[in-house]
Scaffold this active site. Sequence first.
Site, PDB file in Angstrom:
ATOM      1  N   LYS A 217       0.865  -1.192   0.000  1.00 14.98           N
ATOM      2  CA  LYS A 217       0.000   0.000   0.000  1.00 14.98           C
ATOM      3  C   LYS A 217       0.891   1.229   0.000  1.00 14.98           C
ATOM      4  CE  LYS A 217      -2.600  -0.423   3.818  1.00 14.98           C
ATOM      5  NZ  LYS A 217      -2.094  -1.682   4.343  1.00 14.98           N
TER       6      LYS A 217
ATOM      7  N   ARG B 248     -10.830   3.034   7.320  1.00 10.40           N
ATOM      8  CA  ARG B 248     -10.550   1.719   7.885  1.00 10.40           C
ATOM      9  C   ARG B 248     -11.735   1.153   8.639  1.00 10.40           C
ATOM     10  NH1 ARG B 248      -4.836   2.332   8.232  1.00 10.40           N
ATOM     11  NH2 ARG B 248      -3.707   0.801   9.370  1.00 10.40           N
TER      12      ARG B 248
HETATM   13  P1  AP5 Z   1       4.439  -1.252   2.806  1.00 15.48           P
HETATM   14  O1  AP5 Z   1       4.062  -0.900   1.415  1.00 15.48           O
HETATM   15  O2  AP5 Z   1       5.263  -0.268   3.552  1.00 15.48           O
HETATM   16  O3  AP5 Z   1       3.176  -1.691   3.666  1.00 15.48           O
HETATM   17  P2  AP5 Z   1       1.764  -1.033   3.829  1.00 15.48           P
HETATM   18  O4  AP5 Z   1       0.795  -1.764   2.962  1.00 15.48           O
HETATM   19  O5  AP5 Z   1       1.830   0.450   3.694  1.00 15.48           O
HETATM   20  O6  AP5 Z   1       1.428  -1.481   5.303  1.00 15.48           O
HETATM   21  P3  AP5 Z   1       1.486  -0.711   6.677  1.00 15.48           P
HETATM   22  O7  AP5 Z   1       2.083  -1.647   7.668  1.00 15.48           O
HETATM   23  O8  AP5 Z   1       2.095   0.636   6.542  1.00 15.48           O
HETATM   24  O9  AP5 Z   1      -0.053  -0.609   6.920  1.00 15.48           O
HETATM   25  P4  AP5 Z   1      -0.808  -0.336   8.191  1.00 15.48           P
HETATM   26  O10 AP5 Z   1      -2.155  -0.170   7.623  1.00 15.48           O
HETATM   27  O11 AP5 Z   1      -0.622  -1.325   9.249  1.00 15.48           O
HETATM   28  O12 AP5 Z   1      -0.103   0.987   8.746  1.00 15.48           O
HETATM   29  P5  AP5 Z   1      -0.564   2.498   8.792  1.00 15.48           P
HETATM   30  O13 AP5 Z   1       0.640   3.326   8.748  1.00 15.48           O
HETATM   31  O14 AP5 Z   1      -1.654   2.760   7.824  1.00 15.48           O
HETATM   32  O15 AP5 Z   1       5.189  -2.647   2.751  1.00 15.48           O
HETATM   33  C1  AP5 Z   1       5.665  -3.259   3.922  1.00 15.48           C
HETATM   34  C2  AP5 Z   1       7.019  -3.918   3.649  1.00 15.48           C
HETATM   35  O16 AP5 Z   1       6.878  -4.962   2.688  1.00 15.48           O
HETATM   36  C3  AP5 Z   1       8.063  -2.957   3.089  1.00 15.48           C
HETATM   37  O17 AP5 Z   1       9.309  -3.198   3.674  1.00 15.48           O
HETATM   38  C4  AP5 Z   1       8.093  -3.278   1.596  1.00 15.48           C
HETATM   39  O18 AP5 Z   1       9.371  -3.017   1.057  1.00 15.48           O
HETATM   40  C5  AP5 Z   1       7.714  -4.756   1.573  1.00 15.48           C
HETATM   41  N1  AP5 Z   1       6.933  -5.073   0.389  1.00 15.48           N
HETATM   42  C6  AP5 Z   1       5.843  -4.423  -0.041  1.00 15.48           C
HETATM   43  N2  AP5 Z   1       5.388  -4.947  -1.196  1.00 15.48           N
HETATM   44  C7  AP5 Z   1       6.200  -5.978  -1.492  1.00 15.48           C
HETATM   45  C8  AP5 Z   1       6.256  -6.914  -2.579  1.00 15.48           C
HETATM   46  N3  AP5 Z   1       5.376  -6.889  -3.582  1.00 15.48           N
HETATM   47  N4  AP5 Z   1       7.244  -7.847  -2.553  1.00 15.48           N
HETATM   48  C9  AP5 Z   1       8.141  -7.858  -1.533  1.00 15.48           C
HETATM   49  N5  AP5 Z   1       8.148  -6.995  -0.503  1.00 15.48           N
HETATM   50  C10 AP5 Z   1       7.191  -6.063  -0.470  1.00 15.48           C
HETATM   51  O19 AP5 Z   1      -1.232   2.576  10.251  1.00 15.48           O
HETATM   52  C11 AP5 Z   1      -0.475   2.447  11.431  1.00 15.48           C
HETATM   53  C12 AP5 Z   1      -1.353   2.623  12.659  1.00 15.48           C
HETATM   54  O20 AP5 Z   1      -1.926   3.949  12.662  1.00 15.48           O
HETATM   55  C13 AP5 Z   1      -2.581   1.688  12.741  1.00 15.48           C
HETATM   56  O21 AP5 Z   1      -2.260   0.463  13.341  1.00 15.48           O
HETATM   57  C14 AP5 Z   1      -3.542   2.544  13.578  1.00 15.48           C
HETATM   58  O22 AP5 Z   1      -3.223   2.477  14.945  1.00 15.48           O
HETATM   59  C15 AP5 Z   1      -3.277   3.948  13.096  1.00 15.48           C
HETATM   60  N6  AP5 Z   1      -4.147   4.336  11.967  1.00 15.48           N
HETATM   61  C16 AP5 Z   1      -3.734   4.686  10.699  1.00 15.48           C
HETATM   62  N7  AP5 Z   1      -4.791   4.992   9.921  1.00 15.48           N
HETATM   63  C17 AP5 Z   1      -5.903   4.820  10.705  1.00 15.48           C
HETATM   64  C18 AP5 Z   1      -7.289   4.955  10.469  1.00 15.48           C
HETATM   65  N8  AP5 Z   1      -7.773   5.325   9.260  1.00 15.48           N
HETATM   66  N9  AP5 Z   1      -8.147   4.704  11.497  1.00 15.48           N
HETATM   67  C19 AP5 Z   1      -7.703   4.355  12.712  1.00 15.48           C
HETATM   68  N10 AP5 Z   1      -6.398   4.197  13.003  1.00 15.48           N
HETATM   69  C20 AP5 Z   1      -5.492   4.420  12.008  1.00 15.48           C
END
Ligand code: AP5
Length: 225
Positions: free
Chosen positions: A22, A97
């Site tokens: 993502k 979410r």
């Molecule tokens: P990456 O692309 O960085 O992952 P991502 O999909 O962005 O996943 P996140 O962990 O950032 O999502 P999340 O939803 O848990 O976190 P967020 O910041 O939104 O990829 C991950 C890794 O895999 C990287 O190292 C990459 O290189 C590797 N990779 C990717 N694609 C690959 C491929 N095809 N092949 C190989 N390797 C690959 O949220 C964090 C926290 O914030 C939440 O837990 C919550 O507490 C809060 N929060 C955020 N938004 C909300 C909301 N809307 N409502 C309530 N709480 C919220």
Amino acid sequence: KGVILVGPPGAAKKNKKKKPGKGSQAPKLKDEYCLCHISTGDALRAAVAQGTELGKKAKAIMEKGELVPDDLVNGIVGEAIDSPQCAKGFILDGYPRTVSQAQSLEKLLKEKKKNVNDVVQLDVPDSILEERITGRRVHKASGRTYHTKFSPPKQKDKDDVTGEPLIQRPDDTAEVLKPRLGEYHKHTSPVLEFYKQKGLVRRVDANDKFDVVWERIKSSMNTKK
Ligand code: AP5
Ligand code: ZN
């Protein structure tokens, strides 16, 4: 133009350098379609780093892998959508979410006379997420994302192109991944149902190499350049 990226943690939503999940895919989309990139996760981490009121409320919740209250994240998006960079369109990463967030977004977009064209569902089996999450490394200043195995930093073994060190997100452990995934299945899966009824969901198999996933995303979307 409006695009929403939905996927579990590690589905590859952001990467300023390569083009995976993502975070990994969002900046690519942003450049290709001239959209602004709104990541509620990035905004919350910035608030935590700055020690703002929002950050103080969010910190412990994020470290536990739970969801931050809807009104707080709705506020972030409400502000961000008015920025000049978002005039041509937006890409939402990690929001909405919950169904309640999706309903707030509907209301907001109606007011602003904007709309959503595509909800891209990055589909990955839970079993591969632990490896993606625990191997993720981030350059804090730029948000560039690496992976110790899948997209290691080029210059040195563990540094960003700037030579600055990389960090690991406090929630990127196998332990915290469990509640994060639990929240995803419980609260975010219904969001996909919400948009399916509107005919907006484009399901993309994201269990593949970065570039393959990127091509799939592009060809699945109605949004044009
Ligand atoms: P990456 O692309 O960085 O992952 P991502 O999909 O962005 O996943 P996140 O962990 O950032 O999502 P999340 O939803 O848990 O976190 P967020 O910041 O939104 O990829 C991950 C890794 O895999 C990287 O190292 C990459 O290189 C590797 N990779 C990717 N694609 C690959 C491929 N095809 N092949 C190989 N390797 C690959 O949220 C964090 C926290 O914030 C939440 O837990 C919550 O507490 C809060 N929060 C955020 N938004 C909300 C909301 N809307 N409502 C309530 N709480 C919220
Ligand atoms: Zn992300």
